[in-house]
Design a protein around this motif. Structure first.
Motif, PDB file in Angstrom:
ATOM      1  N   ILE A 173      31.437  37.573  39.669  1.00 28.40           N
ATOM      2  CA  ILE A 173      32.752  37.840  40.246  1.00 28.40           C
ATOM      3  C   ILE A 173      32.931  36.974  41.492  1.00 28.40           C
ATOM      4  N   ARG A 174      34.023  36.258  41.524  1.00 31.23           N
ATOM      5  CA  ARG A 174      34.324  35.342  42.626  1.00 31.23           C
ATOM      6  C   ARG A 174      35.197  36.010  43.677  1.00 31.23           C
ATOM      7  N   PRO A 175      34.930  35.705  44.943  1.00 35.76           N
ATOM      8  CA  PRO A 175      35.770  36.251  46.006  1.00 35.76           C
ATOM      9  C   PRO A 175      37.180  35.654  45.978  1.00 35.76           C
ATOM     10  N   GLU A 176      38.147  36.458  46.367  1.00 33.57           N
ATOM     11  CA  GLU A 176      39.509  35.983  46.533  1.00 33.57           C
ATOM     12  C   GLU A 176      39.541  34.975  47.682  1.00 33.57           C
ATOM     13  N   PRO A 177      40.550  34.113  47.721  1.00 34.88           N
ATOM     14  CA  PRO A 177      40.605  33.091  48.785  1.00 34.88           C
ATOM     15  C   PRO A 177      40.532  33.655  50.200  1.00 34.88           C
ATOM     16  N   ASP A 178      41.190  34.786  50.467  1.00 39.75           N
ATOM     17  CA  ASP A 178      41.153  35.329  51.831  1.00 39.75           C
ATOM     18  C   ASP A 178      39.754  35.814  52.200  1.00 39.75           C
ATOM     19  N   ILE A 179      39.009  36.312  51.224  1.00 41.07           N
ATOM     20  CA  ILE A 179      37.632  36.747  51.471  1.00 41.07           C
ATOM     21  C   ILE A 179      36.717  35.529  51.534  1.00 41.07           C
ATOM     22  N   ALA A 180      36.892  34.583  50.620  1.00 41.28           N
ATOM     23  CA  ALA A 180      36.058  33.378  50.584  1.00 41.28           C
ATOM     24  C   ALA A 180      36.175  32.580  51.877  1.00 41.28           C
ATOM     25  N   ALA A 181      37.302  32.715  52.575  1.00 44.72           N
ATOM     26  CA  ALA A 181      37.495  31.987  53.836  1.00 44.72           C
ATOM     27  C   ALA A 181      36.467  32.388  54.891  1.00 44.72           C
TER      28      ALA A 181
END
Length: 194
Positions: A173-181
C-alpha cells in the motif's frame, strides 16, 4: 517497501458496498478521499467493517495516553518497516506531543535516551512483536505504572498495528501524496544492522 507496485489496488469509492462506505466515512483525508489503506481493505468489505470496530477502540477509545500509544505504533511501524503506517502516525504523534527528535530516535532506542515510562513501553512493544509475550521483570515494570485496562490496551495496540503493518507491507500500500510528503521531513529510519 513503498516503491514496489501495489499488489492490491484501492477499491474505487463507487464500488464499495454501502455498509462499508458508511463505516469508512471517518477515514477520509482533507480532500474527502478515503485513505489508501482502507480503500484497499475495502476489497473485503465485511471483514473491513469488523476490523474497523476493533481499530476504532484501539485508536479512539484506548486507555493509554495518546502520546504513549503513538510511540508504540511508530515503533511497530519501524520494526515492520511499514512506511505508510510510519508516515501516517508521524502526523498523529506530533499532535500528541511527540517531538521530531523522539520520532527520529525510534530506530535506535539505545542511543535515543528514552527513559522511564517511554522506555518501558517501547521495550514491551519490542518483546510483544518478537515473542508475543512479556518477560516477568518487564511485566512488573508495566504493572507498577499502568492499570489493567491500559495493559490490555497495550497488547491490543501492538496486535492491531502489527496487523496493519502486515497488510501495508504484504499488499504494498502506497502513501497518499500528502502523507508521502513527510518522507523528507521524518523518514522511516532504516532497520538496524544485524
Amino acid at each position: 517497501m513503498s516503491a514496489a507496485e501495489p499488489r492490491l489496488s484501492p477499491v474505487e469509492e463507487k464500488d464499495i458496498p454501502e455498509k462499508a462506505l458508511a463505516a469508512l466515512e471517518p477515514y477520509r483525508n482533507g480532500d474527502g478521499e478515503i485513505y489508501a489503506i482502507w480503500a484497499t481493505l475495502a476489497a473485503h468489505p465485511d471483514a473491513l467493517r469488523r476490523f474497523l470496530v476493533f481499530g476504532n477502540h484501539v485508536l479512539g477509545k484506548n486507555t493509554l495516553p495518546v502520546r504513549s500509544r503513538e510511540l508504540v505504533i511508530l515503533r511497530i511501524a519501524w520494526l515492520a518497516q511499514a512506511e505508510y503506517e510510519w508516515l501516517q502516525h508521524v502526523r498523529i504523534a506530533r499532535r500528541a506531543g511527540v517531538t521530531d527528535g523522539e520520532i527520529h530516535a525510534l530506530g535506535d532506542l539505545a542511543a535515543a535516551g528514552f527513559t522511564g515510562t517511554d522506555r518501558i513501553l517501547l521495550a514491551a512493544t519490542d518483546q510483544l512483536v518478537a515473542r508475543a509475550d512479556l518477560d516477568d521483570a518487564l511485566w512488573q515494570e508495566l504493572r507498577d505504572r499502568f492499570g489493567t485496562e491500559q495493559l490490555i490496551d497495550l497488547v491490543y495496540t501492538v496486535g492491531q498495528y502489527r496487523t496493519v503493518a502486515m497488510a501495508i507491507n504484504a499488499f504494498r500500500i502506497r502513501p497518499e501524496p500528502d502523507i508521502a510528503a513527510l518522507r523528507d521531513e521524518v523518514p522511516l529510519p532504516a532497520p538496524a544492522a544485524p
